[in-house]
Write a protein that holds these residues in place. Structure first.
Motif, short mmCIF file in Angstrom:
data_model
loop_
_atom_site.label_atom_id
_atom_site.label_comp_id
_atom_site.label_asym_id
_atom_site.label_seq_id
_atom_site.Cartn_x
_atom_site.Cartn_y
_atom_site.Cartn_z
N LEU A 1 32.78 33.30 38.06
CA LEU A 1 32.49 32.47 36.89
C LEU A 1 30.99 32.19 36.77
O LEU A 1 30.43 32.23 35.66
N CYS B 1 36.10 25.61 37.80
CA CYS B 1 36.03 26.47 36.61
C CYS B 1 36.00 25.65 35.33
O CYS B 1 35.18 25.91 34.44
N ALA C 1 32.69 25.46 32.82
CA ALA C 1 32.84 25.94 31.44
C ALA C 1 32.49 24.84 30.45
O ALA C 1 31.88 25.11 29.40
N LEU D 1 32.70 29.84 27.33
CA LEU D 1 33.75 30.25 28.26
C LEU D 1 34.91 29.27 28.28
O LEU D 1 35.74 29.30 29.19
N THR E 1 37.74 33.51 28.60
CA THR E 1 37.39 32.16 29.03
C THR E 1 37.43 32.03 30.55
O THR E 1 37.86 32.94 31.26
N ALA E 2 37.03 30.85 31.01
CA ALA E 2 37.11 30.55 32.44
C ALA E 2 38.54 30.63 32.95
O ALA E 2 38.77 30.91 34.13
#
Length: 209
Positions: free
Chosen positions: A20, A70, A74, A82, A154-155
């Motif tokens: 990430l 995460c 984000a 993200l 996305t995350a």
């Protein structure tokens, strides 16, 4: 000194956070901790009383648990896109699948790996329920697009995808076409390739002593 510091080991869920961070393309530093003494040292236990990695420090803040890290990253770096906009319909799917994997899937795959009994007597009380129900539910997560939130990576894809990859590797997740196609897309991402190279190099360094 970088404001973000990842405490990790290449043989851990720290690989999720490394990926990430590479997707975010923000400066960070890594502190390698060995299993045993270093993770149970007084200094690290002050950050994470569990004595487990990953842990992330951001200035004076401490975040543990890979899913939480995460989500935190984000949101903090929202300009990197993200995570879906908080007001968008996709935000519901983002939260749903991120925490489905942190809860039911983690439980179901651990039970399969270690032959823990989940049957009609206890399935209603176990977060994952029956293993097959968990796997079928995960399969539905990938039904509406290339990623969990449709067209937007996305995350949640970093977190969920990592668990699916490990599950396929260790045979705790069935190699269904949806999972194979999904992980192939994720593994081709430049940030995923960089993160794996960095962690593999760190692993080689630790192996060589």
């Amino acid at each position: 000194m970088h404001e973000l510091t990842l405490y990790t080991n290449p043989n851990s869920r720290g690989r999720i956070v490394r990926w990430l961070l590479e997707e975010l393309a923000v400066p960070y530093q890594v502190k390698l901790l060995q299993y045993g003494g270093e993770m149970k040292s007084a200094d690290f236990l002050a950050l994470n009383p569990m004595g487990k990695v990953p842990a992330l420090t951001h200035g004076n803040l401490v975040v543990t648990e890979a899913a939480a890290i995460c989500a935190y990253l984000a949101d903090h770096f929202a300009e990197k896109q993200l995570a879906p906009d908080p007001q968008s319909p996709e935000r519901a799917a983002y939260y749903r699948w991120l925490f489905f994997v942190a809860g039911p899937l983690e439980m179901a795959t651990s039970a399969k790996a270690y032959d823990w009994r989940i049957d009609a007597d206890n399935a209603p009380a176990v977060g994952s329920g029956f293993y097959q129900d968990t796997i079928k539910t995960l399969e539905t997560a990938l039904a509406n697009g290339p990623y969990l939130c449709g067209e937007q990576f996305t995350a949640a894809d970093v977190y969920v995808g990592s668990h699916i990859m490990w599950g396929l590797m260790f045979k705790t997740i069935e190699p269904l076409p949806a999972f194979l196609d999904y992980t192939e897309r994720l593994n081709a991402r430049p940030a995923a390739i960089r993160a794996n190279q960095l962690d593999d190099a760190l692993l080689e360094k630790t192996t060589q002593g």
